[in-house]
Design a protein around this motif. Structure first.
Motif, PDB file in Angstrom:
ATOM      1  N   LEU A   9       0.843  -1.185   0.000  1.00  0.00           N
ATOM      2  CA  LEU A   9       0.000   0.000   0.000  1.00  0.00           C
ATOM      3  C   LEU A   9       0.881   1.238   0.000  1.00  0.00           C
ATOM      4  N   LYS A  10       0.244   2.384  -0.252  1.00  0.00           N
ATOM      5  CA  LYS A  10       1.025   3.610  -0.384  1.00  0.00           C
ATOM      6  C   LYS A  10       0.195   4.798   0.075  1.00  0.00           C
ATOM      7  N   GLN A  11       0.854   5.742   0.760  1.00  0.00           N
ATOM      8  CA  GLN A  11       0.269   7.050   1.055  1.00  0.00           C
ATOM      9  C   GLN A  11       1.390   8.088   0.896  1.00  0.00           C
ATOM     10  N   GLY A  12       1.346   8.851  -0.154  1.00  0.00           N
ATOM     11  CA  GLY A  12       2.403   9.811  -0.426  1.00  0.00           C
ATOM     12  C   GLY A  12       3.724   9.097  -0.630  1.00  0.00           C
ATOM     13  N   THR A  13       4.737   9.479   0.187  1.00  0.00           N
ATOM     14  CA  THR A  13       6.058   8.851   0.099  1.00  0.00           C
ATOM     15  C   THR A  13       6.213   7.702   1.083  1.00  0.00           C
ATOM     16  N   THR A  14       5.091   7.327   1.740  1.00  0.00           N
ATOM     17  CA  THR A  14       5.128   6.247   2.726  1.00  0.00           C
ATOM     18  C   THR A  14       4.596   4.966   2.099  1.00  0.00           C
ATOM     19  N   LEU A  15       5.381   3.896   2.208  1.00  0.00           N
ATOM     20  CA  LEU A  15       5.007   2.596   1.672  1.00  0.00           C
ATOM     21  C   LEU A  15       4.800   1.616   2.815  1.00  0.00           C
ATOM     22  N   ILE A  40       7.097  -0.755   7.097  1.00  0.00           N
ATOM     23  CA  ILE A  40       6.749   0.607   6.692  1.00  0.00           C
ATOM     24  C   ILE A  40       8.034   1.313   6.274  1.00  0.00           C
ATOM     25  N   ILE A  41       8.007   1.945   5.105  1.00  0.00           N
ATOM     26  CA  ILE A  41       9.173   2.669   4.594  1.00  0.00           C
ATOM     27  C   ILE A  41       8.759   4.122   4.367  1.00  0.00           C
ATOM     28  N   GLN A  42       9.524   5.060   4.960  1.00  0.00           N
ATOM     29  CA  GLN A  42       9.236   6.485   4.796  1.00  0.00           C
ATOM     30  C   GLN A  42      10.417   7.170   4.127  1.00  0.00           C
ATOM     31  N   LEU A  69      13.293  -0.537  13.999  1.00  0.00           N
ATOM     32  CA  LEU A  69      13.323   0.729  13.250  1.00  0.00           C
ATOM     33  C   LEU A  69      14.755   0.958  12.794  1.00  0.00           C
ATOM     34  N   ARG A  70      14.928   1.176  11.493  1.00  0.00           N
ATOM     35  CA  ARG A  70      16.268   1.388  10.937  1.00  0.00           C
ATOM     36  C   ARG A  70      16.313   2.684  10.147  1.00  0.00           C
ATOM     37  N   ASP A  71      17.468   3.376  10.325  1.00  0.00           N
ATOM     38  CA  ASP A  71      17.806   4.445   9.390  1.00  0.00           C
ATOM     39  C   ASP A  71      19.291   4.280   9.078  1.00  0.00           C
ATOM     40  N   PRO A  72      19.889   5.095   8.213  1.00  0.00           N
ATOM     41  CA  PRO A  72      21.289   4.857   7.832  1.00  0.00           C
ATOM     42  C   PRO A  72      22.275   4.903   8.981  1.00  0.00           C
ATOM     43  N   ARG A  73      21.872   5.452  10.152  1.00  0.00           N
ATOM     44  CA  ARG A  73      22.830   5.630  11.236  1.00  0.00           C
ATOM     45  C   ARG A  73      22.665   4.647  12.394  1.00  0.00           C
ATOM     46  N   THR A  90      15.447  -1.705  18.266  1.00  0.00           N
ATOM     47  CA  THR A  90      14.563  -2.864  18.417  1.00  0.00           C
ATOM     48  C   THR A  90      13.766  -2.719  19.702  1.00  0.00           C
ATOM     49  N   THR A  91      12.476  -3.130  19.632  1.00  0.00           N
ATOM     50  CA  THR A  91      11.589  -3.063  20.787  1.00  0.00           C
ATOM     51  C   THR A  91      10.408  -3.977  20.513  1.00  0.00           C
ATOM     52  N   GLN A  92       9.463  -4.056  21.426  1.00  0.00           N
ATOM     53  CA  GLN A  92       8.278  -4.888  21.248  1.00  0.00           C
ATOM     54  C   GLN A  92       7.044  -4.087  20.863  1.00  0.00           C
ATOM     55  N   LEU A  93       7.053  -2.793  21.122  1.00  0.00           N
ATOM     56  CA  LEU A  93       5.918  -1.949  20.742  1.00  0.00           C
ATOM     57  C   LEU A  93       6.444  -0.562  20.423  1.00  0.00           C
ATOM     58  N   LEU A  94       6.062  -0.066  19.234  1.00  0.00           N
ATOM     59  CA  LEU A  94       6.563   1.237  18.791  1.00  0.00           C
ATOM     60  C   LEU A  94       5.415   2.046  18.188  1.00  0.00           C
ATOM     61  N   ASP A  95       5.285   3.285  18.666  1.00  0.00           N
ATOM     62  CA  ASP A  95       4.344   4.232  18.066  1.00  0.00           C
ATOM     63  C   ASP A  95       5.136   5.225  17.232  1.00  0.00           C
ATOM     64  N   TYR A  96       4.601   5.512  16.021  1.00  0.00           N
ATOM     65  CA  TYR A  96       5.332   6.405  15.122  1.00  0.00           C
ATOM     66  C   TYR A  96       4.370   7.436  14.540  1.00  0.00           C
ATOM     67  N   ASP A  97       4.673   8.714  14.816  1.00  0.00           N
ATOM     68  CA  ASP A  97       3.896   9.835  14.292  1.00  0.00           C
ATOM     69  C   ASP A  97       4.641  10.367  13.078  1.00  0.00           C
ATOM     70  N   LEU A  98       4.115  10.086  11.879  1.00  0.00           N
ATOM     71  CA  LEU A  98       4.803  10.494  10.656  1.00  0.00           C
ATOM     72  C   LEU A  98       4.757  12.000  10.436  1.00  0.00           C
ATOM     73  N   ASN A  99       3.706  12.669  10.938  1.00  0.00           N
ATOM     74  CA  ASN A  99       3.635  14.128  10.787  1.00  0.00           C
ATOM     75  C   ASN A  99       4.722  14.817  11.612  1.00  0.00           C
ATOM     76  N   ARG A 100       4.950  14.323  12.828  1.00  0.00           N
ATOM     77  CA  ARG A 100       5.937  14.931  13.727  1.00  0.00           C
ATOM     78  C   ARG A 100       7.303  14.251  13.639  1.00  0.00           C
ATOM     79  N   ASN A 101       7.423  13.222  12.815  1.00  0.00           N
ATOM     80  CA  ASN A 101       8.675  12.473  12.674  1.00  0.00           C
ATOM     81  C   ASN A 101       9.169  11.963  14.033  1.00  0.00           C
ATOM     82  N   LEU A 102       8.231  11.452  14.835  1.00  0.00           N
ATOM     83  CA  LEU A 102       8.563  11.051  16.195  1.00  0.00           C
ATOM     84  C   LEU A 102       8.150   9.602  16.436  1.00  0.00           C
TER      85      LEU A 102
END
Length: 557
Positions: free
Chosen positions: A65-71, A94-96, A124-128, A132-144
């Protein structure tokens, strides 16, 4: 009078329009903003159905699925038809913006609020870094991204664990809370609250923090640590701890690469093996050299055998011991040096305290006081044994002055002297070279019977209860006794006489501002029952505690 029926019906027909016209444009509740619709890119199967009474589309097999630049990818999903949301199951990803990737066993995503929740083996991975965890909340608007069930962070240089964590994927800054442990290549950091910049590799502390490493341990309650340069800037009860020393202050800078630290504000350095504490305003520490320098009215406290030696100066320098020559180390003091102990007080301009053999060297106009005796010379040594004064050695222009019960000045001078101590008092003095003495002979404790003056190459004096008992003259003695009626003013002082009681340091003057005075005990407030008054007993006659200086002297050729 009544309205016609047609007008009555028209009035009710127009009521909704009249009410709408009376409403203000801004009084309507703002509609919930709708996010960009979640688009289905592909799936092996598509089925209609309901889930918990809500209409859904079941997406099965290789779902994308896709929403904008988020897959979003998963094995299966429930896509809600009446709202912009979905639930994903198995191998959820999820890829942003092609930079942030989140994976987990199950996920929920709200396309309107752009918030995602991932559960089960979440990564959660980024280039840096990788989280790892068991539960993660991610706010894409706030990048948090944030977790509350414990998380583990890994980057090329460090690992970090905590109970709670927040990660700003735009600024690349992590915030951690509770049971935080950061492990670098050389150090382990334990704290309660920490912020970590994954770009600069700088960690910021906001609570009690301990850094353990091969060179020693650091502690502070606020500050930052650069995990790349290994430079620390600490505040609030900051401390450096090595196997032999503990250096602390209100603020602390420490460079591990240079092995150099600076502490400011309420600085304290403790030598663990010797019960020595030095306090001041500023302290510098060279770990590789084993050298510490403290200034700003510094004071040293050395507790030994229930007696405490205080040493104050403009600057104090401590050198760690270097076996096998000196295991204990040396302390240097210079400019306006002051010494205070219950049985000894002194001043000089430069001092060396060799802790290996407990010898204190004084130079540049030293002066010492023991009970009623004042000792001066060009330089001096204080030799200690088991925490007590054993000997004092006076070199060059040695001069001792003591007051008797009538406040007369008994005096001895010579080239060099050695004073031997008993229990906190002088028991013997040897005068070596050009010896001169002037002692008052007393009739009881109330009158002068004469003055003993003597010259000799060497001289030996013995004391009891801090009073002279005998004088022995060796090698070419010349002694005389002057009766009171023949005593002149010039006969009362030896050449070089200088009485300096105003310079004698007190305990309070020596302690300064860094060692607080012992609090006075408050008297009990409860009143004792009144006692019957009885006549006071007459005072008992006190026995004499001192013997008058002898009129006769022992002469030896």
């Amino acid at each position: 009078m009544s309205f016609p029926k047609s007008l009555f019906l028209l009035f009710f027909a127009l009521l909704p329009f009249l009410a709408a016209a009376q409403q203000r444009p801004g009084s309507r509740p703002a509609p919930v903003p709708k996010g960009q619709p979640i688009e289905l890119i592909g799936a092996n199967q598509l089925q209609g159905g309901s889930f918990n009474g809500v209409q859904i589309r079941k997406l099965l097999g290789n779902v994308s699925l896709k929403q904008g630049t988020t897959l979003l990818y998963c094995d299966s999903a429930y896509q809600y038809t009446e709202r912009n949301a979905l639930e994903a199951f198995s191998n959820v990803r999820i890829i942003q913006n092609d930079t942030i990737t989140i994976t987990g066993d199950r996920g929920f995503y709200d396309g309107d609020t752009r918030k995602a929740r991932m559960t089960g083996n979440v990564t959660l991975r980024d280039p840096r870094m990788t989280l790892t965890t068991q539960l993660l909340d991610y706010d894409l608007n706030r990048n948090l991204a944030y977790y509350s069930t414990g998380g583990h962070l890994q980057d090329p240089e460090n690992t970090l664990d905590s109970q709670f964590g927040y990660y700003n994927t735009a600024s690349k800054i992590f915030s951690f809370k509770r049971d935080v442990k950061l492990i670098t290549k050389e150090n382990t950091i334990d704290t309660d609250t920490l912020q970590y910049n994954t770009i600069t590799k700088v960690a910021y502390f906001f609570g009690p923090t301990r850094i353990k490493g091969p060179q020693g341990n650091l502690y502070a309650e606020n500050g930052n640590y650069n995990t790349v340069t290994k430079v620390s800037n600490f505040a609030r009860n900051a401390k450096i701890e090595t196997p032999n020393y503990l250096l602390g202050g209100d603020k602390l800078f420490y460079d591990e690469a240079r092995q150099y630290g600076v502490a400011t504000g309420n600085v304290s350095m403790t030598a663990k093996k010797d019960n020595i504490v030095i306090r001041g305003d500023v302290g510098r520490y060279w770990r590789g050299q084993g050298r510490a320098k403290i200034y700003g009215a510094p004071v040293m406290r050395n507790i030994n055998d229930k007696d405490t030696l205080y040493l104050a100066a403009d600057t104090l320098v401590s050198l760690e011991g270097k076996p096998p020559l000196n295991k204990a180390g040396v302390i240097y003091a210079y400019r306006k040096v002051r010494i205070f102990r219950s049985d000894l007080q002194g001043r000089c301009d430069s001092l060396t305290y060799d802790r290996q053999d407990s010898i204190i060297y004084l130079s540049h106009d030293p002066v010492l006081w023991n009970n009623n005796n004042q000792l001066t010379a060009d330089s001096m040594e204080i030799q200690q044994r088991k925490g007590k004064i054993d000997q004092m050695r006076l070199y060059g222009h040695a001069f001792t002055i003591g007051q008797d019960t009538l406040l007369n000045f008994n005096q001895v001078k010579g080239r060099n002297m050695v004073a031997y101590f008993g229990e906190k008092a002088i028991k013997k003095i040897d005068v070596l070279g050009n010896a001169e003495s002037l002692y008052y002979a007393l009739d009881g404790d109330t009158a002068i019977s004469g003055v003993n003056r003597a010259l000799s190459a060497t001289m030996a004096m013995r004391f009891a209860d801090s009073k002279l008992q005998t004088i022995t003259f060796l090698t070419n003695p010349d002694a005389s006794f002057i009766p009171p009626n023949e005593l002149k003013a010039e006969d009362s002082k030896l050449t070089g006489f200088r009485w300096r009681p105003t310079e004698r340091p007190t305990r309070r003057q020596t302690l300064g501002k860094h060692f607080a005075a012992s609090p006075k005990k408050k008297a009990p407030t409860k009143k004792a029952p009144a006692k019957k008054k009885t006549p006071a007993a007459p005072p008992k006659k006190q026995p004499k505690t001192t013997a008058p200086a002898p009129k006769a002297v022992t002469l030896k050729k």
